[in-house]
Design an enzyme around this catalytic site. Structure first.
Site, PDB file in Angstrom:
ATOM      1  N   ARG A   1      48.187  69.276 125.681  1.00 61.41           N
ATOM      2  CA  ARG A   1      48.634  67.932 125.172  1.00 61.41           C
ATOM      3  C   ARG A   1      47.664  67.025 125.520  1.00 61.41           C
ATOM      4  NH1 ARG A   1      54.169  67.076 127.220  1.00 61.41           N
ATOM      5  NH2 ARG A   1      53.879  68.540 128.679  1.00 61.41           N
TER       6      ARG A   1
ATOM      7  N   SER B   1      55.297  62.761 125.222  1.00 63.12           N
ATOM      8  CA  SER B   1      55.469  64.120 125.453  1.00 63.12           C
ATOM      9  C   SER B   1      54.109  64.790 124.490  1.00 63.12           C
ATOM     10  CB  SER B   1      56.771  64.682 124.781  1.00 63.12           C
ATOM     11  OG  SER B   1      57.706  64.442 125.411  1.00 63.12           O
TER      12      SER B   1
ATOM     13  N   GLU C   1      61.706  62.169 111.466  1.00 61.23           N
ATOM     14  CA  GLU C   1      60.258  63.203 111.227  1.00 61.23           C
ATOM     15  C   GLU C   1      60.027  63.281 109.682  1.00 61.23           C
ATOM     16  OE1 GLU C   1      63.213  63.782 113.084  1.00 61.23           O
ATOM     17  OE2 GLU C   1      62.183  63.763 115.091  1.00 61.23           O
TER      18      GLU C   1
ATOM     19  N   PHE D   1      60.767  70.137 115.319  1.00 62.59           N
ATOM     20  CA  PHE D   1      61.236  69.124 114.366  1.00 62.59           C
ATOM     21  C   PHE D   1      60.298  68.916 113.218  1.00 62.59           C
ATOM     22  CE2 PHE D   1      62.980  67.962 118.640  1.00 62.59           C
ATOM     23  CZ  PHE D   1      64.275  68.346 118.401  1.00 62.59           C
TER      24      PHE D   1
ATOM     25  N   ASP E   1      65.323  73.356 127.865  1.00 61.76           N
ATOM     26  CA  ASP E   1      65.824  72.512 126.809  1.00 61.76           C
ATOM     27  C   ASP E   1      66.617  73.700 125.941  1.00 61.76           C
ATOM     28  OD1 ASP E   1      65.472  69.780 127.245  1.00 61.76           O
ATOM     29  OD2 ASP E   1      63.539  69.585 126.212  1.00 61.76           O
TER      30      ASP E   1
HETATM   31  C1  LIG Z   1      65.520  65.689 115.333  1.00 57.08           C
HETATM   32  C2  LIG Z   1      65.112  65.243 116.844  1.00 57.08           C
HETATM   33  N1  LIG Z   1      63.971  64.551 117.081  1.00 57.08           N
HETATM   34  C3  LIG Z   1      63.564  64.206 118.247  1.00 57.08           C
HETATM   35  C4  LIG Z   1      64.208  64.809 119.367  1.00 57.08           C
HETATM   36  C5  LIG Z   1      63.697  64.320 120.685  1.00 57.08           C
HETATM   37  N2  LIG Z   1      64.584  63.400 121.358  1.00 57.08           N
HETATM   38  C6  LIG Z   1      65.774  63.947 122.294  1.00 57.08           C
HETATM   39  S1  LIG Z   1      66.594  62.659 122.644  1.00 57.08           S
HETATM   40  C7  LIG Z   1      65.611  61.454 121.946  1.00 57.08           C
HETATM   41  C8  LIG Z   1      65.781  60.046 122.068  1.00 57.08           C
HETATM   42  C9  LIG Z   1      67.194  59.583 121.614  1.00 57.08           C
HETATM   43  O1  LIG Z   1      67.338  58.460 121.761  1.00 57.08           O
HETATM   44  P1  LIG Z   1      69.170  57.793 121.500  1.00 57.08           P
HETATM   45  O2  LIG Z   1      69.641  58.392 120.319  1.00 57.08           O
HETATM   46  O3  LIG Z   1      69.115  56.461 121.658  1.00 57.08           O
HETATM   47  O4  LIG Z   1      69.721  58.494 122.757  1.00 57.08           O
HETATM   48  P2  LIG Z   1      70.510  57.970 124.191  1.00 57.08           P
HETATM   49  O5  LIG Z   1      69.520  56.643 124.366  1.00 57.08           O
HETATM   50  O6  LIG Z   1      71.566  57.804 124.117  1.00 57.08           O
HETATM   51  O7  LIG Z   1      70.027  58.913 125.261  1.00 57.08           O
HETATM   52  C10 LIG Z   1      64.580  62.119 121.207  1.00 57.08           C
HETATM   53  C11 LIG Z   1      63.712  61.581 120.333  1.00 57.08           C
HETATM   54  C12 LIG Z   1      65.410  65.582 118.964  1.00 57.08           C
HETATM   55  N3  LIG Z   1      66.240  66.060 120.055  1.00 57.08           N
HETATM   56  N4  LIG Z   1      65.830  65.688 117.817  1.00 57.08           N
END
Ligand SMILES: Cc1ncc(C[n+]2csc(CCOP(=O)(O)OP(=O)(O)O)c2C)c(N)n1
Ligand SMILES: [Mg+2]
Lengths: 269, 327
Positions: free
Chosen positions: B24, B51, B72, B97, B131
C-alpha cells in the site's frame, strides 16, 4: 430503572469496549464509545424483546447500521442476556460468535448483518414496512453514523421511509462529527443535518447523545409521531469517556494496547 | 515454446526470513512520483486514504486529490467524468467496496465507455483478517473479470506494485489493481521487469505447475521448496496479470508438466483458478486442482489462523500437489 443505574451500566459497557478491543488487538473504540448511551437507552429502557427467545415475532428491532460499533452492541446484548459474557473476550478471534462486524447468523440478538456502511436504514425500512403490512406493533430502531450518511443509499431510504409513512421507524444519528479521514465537515459536509432530514419529510429531534433523560424523552416523542419516520440527531463525542480518545480521529479504528488500556479503564472509573 | 529463464528470489534466505514491505505504501509513494512527473494524474478516495495510502498524494497535491467521503458509487462515477475530460484518474478504497458497492458504476459508466480510470483497491482477500466477512474481498477478481475489457493485475510485492502502478498510468483505459492489507514478503528486485499479461516464472520444473498471485506467492515458493526436497520438481508462475491470463504459460504448463495446481487468496469461483481452468479445458484438459477459499463467506481471525483454516499454507500446498500427482 433509574438514570443513575443507566449511567452505571453505561460506564460498565465502556469498560467492556476497552477490554474487548484491547484483547482483540483491533476494532473500533471511538464510534463504539460515542454510541453507548443510545444503545443502553434502547436495550435497558425502551425496547421490548426476549433474550430467551431472540426470534420472538413481536419484538422491537434494532439495526446497527454503523456496524463497526459492534463492540458496544455486543457488550449490551451480553448484559441483557442474549449470550454469556465470556464471548466478549473472544471478539474477532477465528471461530468466534462475535465477528468484527455484526452478523445475524453468528450472534443471537443481532438483527441484521452490517459493516458495509449505508445499508442499515433500508433494512430497517423493510422491517417497518413488514410490521405495517402484517399488523404487528413492534417498532424499529436504527443507528447511523454521521460519516455513513454520505452513502447515497441512505438518502434513497430516507425518501422511502417518508413515502411509506413509516412512523414505526426511529433512526438515530450518532453525530460525533468525525469519520476516518477527518471531521465530517472537512470531508463531505453533510450539514445542516436537521434541515436535510426535515426536507426529506422526517420528524427531527436533536439531543445530547450522552444524556439519558434527553435520549429517553426523544424516543418517547418519536413513538407519538404519526404518519412519518423520526430522526433523532444525537450530538456525541467520539471516544467519549476516554480522555486520550475523545474527539481524536486516530482512535476510530485502532485498539488500545498495554498501558493505554489501564489508562482508559482508570478514566472510566 | 517454453519460456527462457526465471526471475524472483527463491533462495533459502528469502524462504526463511523474507524482508517484508507494504504494497500500500509502495502504491502511495508511486502515486506521488507520478504526480510530480505528470499534471494529468488525479486521485480519488472514499474516506480510507490513510489505509489505501493515497493520503501521500493528497498531502503533496491537495488540488488534484478529492476525498469523496463514504460514497464509493459517487466516487467511481466522478472518476469516470474526470477521465472523460482527458485525465488519468486513480480511484481507491477497500476491494470489497470498490468492486461490490460500485460494480454497476464500474461496468456502465467506466468500462463500457473505456474511461481512463485505474481502480486500485486495497484489502483484497482473507488476509484482511479480523474485520471479518464484511470487509474481506473474496470475490473482487470474479466481479471484475466478468466485465468486458477490464484488465486485472495483482502484484505480489512492493517492487512489483511500483511497476504495476506506473504501467497502468501509462496505458489508456480501465484497470483493476488488487492490493492487500498486510506487508508482503519481497520477492523481486527493482530490475525484475513487469510485463503485462506475461506471468513470471520463478522456478523451472517437470512434474507439476503451480500458478498463484499476490500474497500467496511467497507461500508457494516455500511449498515448491518442500516438494523439491521430496524429489518433486515444480514449475512456479506468478500470474500477476489475471486478465488477460497468460495462455503461453498455460500451454507450457500443460505440455511440460501435465498437471496444474492453482493457489489463491480468493473464492475458488471466478478468480485465477477459473481463468486458467477455462483455458485448459479449451486447449488440452490435464488434471487440475485448487487451493482457494471455498464457497463460503470469510470470518474474523488473525491472518495466520485464517490462512491455516483455509489450507493456504506451504504444508497443505505440498500435500495437495502430491495428491494431484497421483491422479
Ligand atoms: C461502504 C463502506 N465504505 C467504507 C467503509 C470503511 N469505514 C468503516 S467506518 C468508516 C467511517 C465511519 O464514520 P461514521 O459513520 O461517522 O462512524 P463513527 O464516527 O460513528 O464511528 C469507514 C469509512 C465501510 N465500512 N463501508
Ligand atoms: Mg462519525
Amino acid at each position: 430503572m433509574s438514570i443513575e443505574e443507566l449511567k452505571e451500566i453505561a460506564k460498565e459497557v465502556r469498560k467492556d469496549i476497552i477490554r474487548m478491543t484491547g484483547l482483540a488487538g483491533s476494532g473500533h473504540p471511538g464510534g463504539s464509545l460515542s454510541s453507548v448511551e443510545i444503545l443502553v437507552s434502547l436495550y435497558f429502557k425502551k425496547m421490548k424483546y426476549d433474550p430467551g427467545n431472540p426470534g420472538w415475532e413481536e419484538r422491537d428491532r434494532f439495526v446497527l447500521s454503523k456496524g463497526h460499533a459492534a463492540p458496544a452492541l455486543y457488550s449490551v446484548l451480553s448484559r441483557v442476556g442474549f449470550f454469556p459474557r465470556d464471548e466478549l473476550w473472544k471478539l474477532r478471534k477465528r471461530g468466534a460468535m462475535l465477528q468484527g462486524h455484526p452478523s445475524r447468523v453468528h450472534t443471537p440478538g443481532v438483527e441484521a448483518s452490517t459493516g458495509s456502511l449505508g445499508q442499515g436504514l433500508s433494512i430497517a425500512n423493510g422491517m417497518a414496512i413488514s410490521g405495517k403490512i402484517y399488523g404487528k406493533n413492534y417498532r424499529v430502531y436504527v443507528l447511523l453514523g454521521d460519516g455513513e450518511i454520505e452513502e447515497g443509499q441512505v438518502w434513497e431510504a430516507a425518501m422511502s421511509a417518508h413515502r411509506f409513512k413509516l412512523d414505526n421507524l426511529c433512526a438515530i444519528l450518532d453525530n460525533n462529527d468525525l469519520q476516518i479521514d477527518g471531521t465530517v465537515e472537512e470531508i463531505m459536509d453533510p450539514y445542516p443535518l436537521r434541515d436535510k432530514w426535515h426536507a426529506f419529510g422526517w420528524h427531527v429531534i436533536e439531543v445530547n447523545g450522552h444524556e439519558f433523560p434527553e435520549i429517553l424523552s426523544a424516543l418517547d416523542e418519536a413513538e407519538k409521531v404519526k404518519g412519518k419516520p423520526t430522526m433523532i440527531i444525537a450530538h456525541t463525542v467520539k471516544g467519549k469517556g476516554v480522555s486520550y480518545m475523545e474527539g481524536r480521529k486516530e482512535w476510530h479504528g485502532k485498539a488500545p494496547q498495554g498501558e493505554l488500556i489501564e489508562r482508559a479503564l482508570k478514566d472510566l472509573e | 515454446m517454453a519460456r527462457e529463464g526465471t526471475a524472483g528470489r527463491t533462495d533459502r534466505a528469502c524462504i526463511e526470513r523474507p524482508r517484508v514491505e507494504s504494497v500500500r505504501t509502495a502504491y502511495g509513494e508511486t502515486l506521488v512520483e507520478l504526480g510530480e512527473e505528470r499534471e494529468d494524474i488525479v486521485v480519488l478516495d472514499a474516506d480510507l486514504s490513510a489505509s489505501t495510502q493515497t493520503c501521500l498524494f493528497a498531502e503533496r497535491f491537495p488540488d488534484r486529490f478529492f476525498n469523496m467521503g463514504i460514497s464509493e458509487a459517487d466516487m467511481m462515477g466522478t472518476a469516470c467524468g474526470i477521465a472523460l475530460t482527458g485525465k488519468t484518474v486513480f480511484a481507491s478504497t477497500f476491494a470489497i467496496f470498490a468492486t461490490g458497492r460500485a460494480w454497476d458504476q464500474i461496468r456502465n459508466s467506466i468500462a463500457y465507455a473505456r474511461a481512463n480510470v485505474k481502480i486500485v483497491a486495497t484489502h483484497g482477500g482473507i488476509v484482511t483478517g479480523p474485520d471479518g466477512a464484511s470487509h474481506q474481498a473474496l470475490e473482487d477478481i470474479s466481479l471484475m473479470r466478468v466485465i468486458p475489457g477490464m484488465r486485472i493485475i495483482c502484484p505480489a510485492d512492493a517492487p512489483m506494485t511500483r511497476k504495476v502502478v506506473r504501467y497502468v498510468a501509462s496505458v489508456d483505459g480501465p484497470f483493476y489493481v488488487r492490493l492487500i492489507r498486510p506487508k508482503a514478503p519481497v520477492i523481486y528486485d527493482d530490475d525484475t521487469p513487469f510485463e503485462f499479461g506475461r506471468a513470471i516464472k520463478l522456478r523451472e520444473g517437470r512434474d507439476l505447475t503451480i500458478f498463484t498471485h499476490g500474497f500467496m506467492l511467497w507461500r508457494c515458493i516455500k511449498a515448491a521448496e518442500l516438494l523439491e526436497e521430496e524429489g518433486i520438481s515444480v514449475k512456479l508462475f506468478d500470474s500477476h496479470t489475471i486478465k488477460p491470463v497468460d495462455t503461453e504459460a498455460i500451454d507450457e504448463a500443460i505440455e511440460e508438466t501435465g498437471r496444474i495446481l492453482v493457489v489463491e487468496d480468493h473464492s475458488r469461483i471466478g478468480g485465477l483458478f477459473s481463468a486458467i481452468a477455462e483455458e485448459v479445458v479449451r486447449r488440452k484438459p490435464v488434471p487440475m486442482d485448487v487451493i482457494a477459499i471455498d464457497d463460503v463467506f470469510g470470518e474474523s481471525g488473525s491472518i495466520d489462523e485464517l490462512l491455516e483454516f483455509h489450507g493456504l499454507t506451504p504444508e497443505n500446498i505440498k500435500n495437495k500437489a502430491k495428491k494431484l500427482l497421483e491422479r
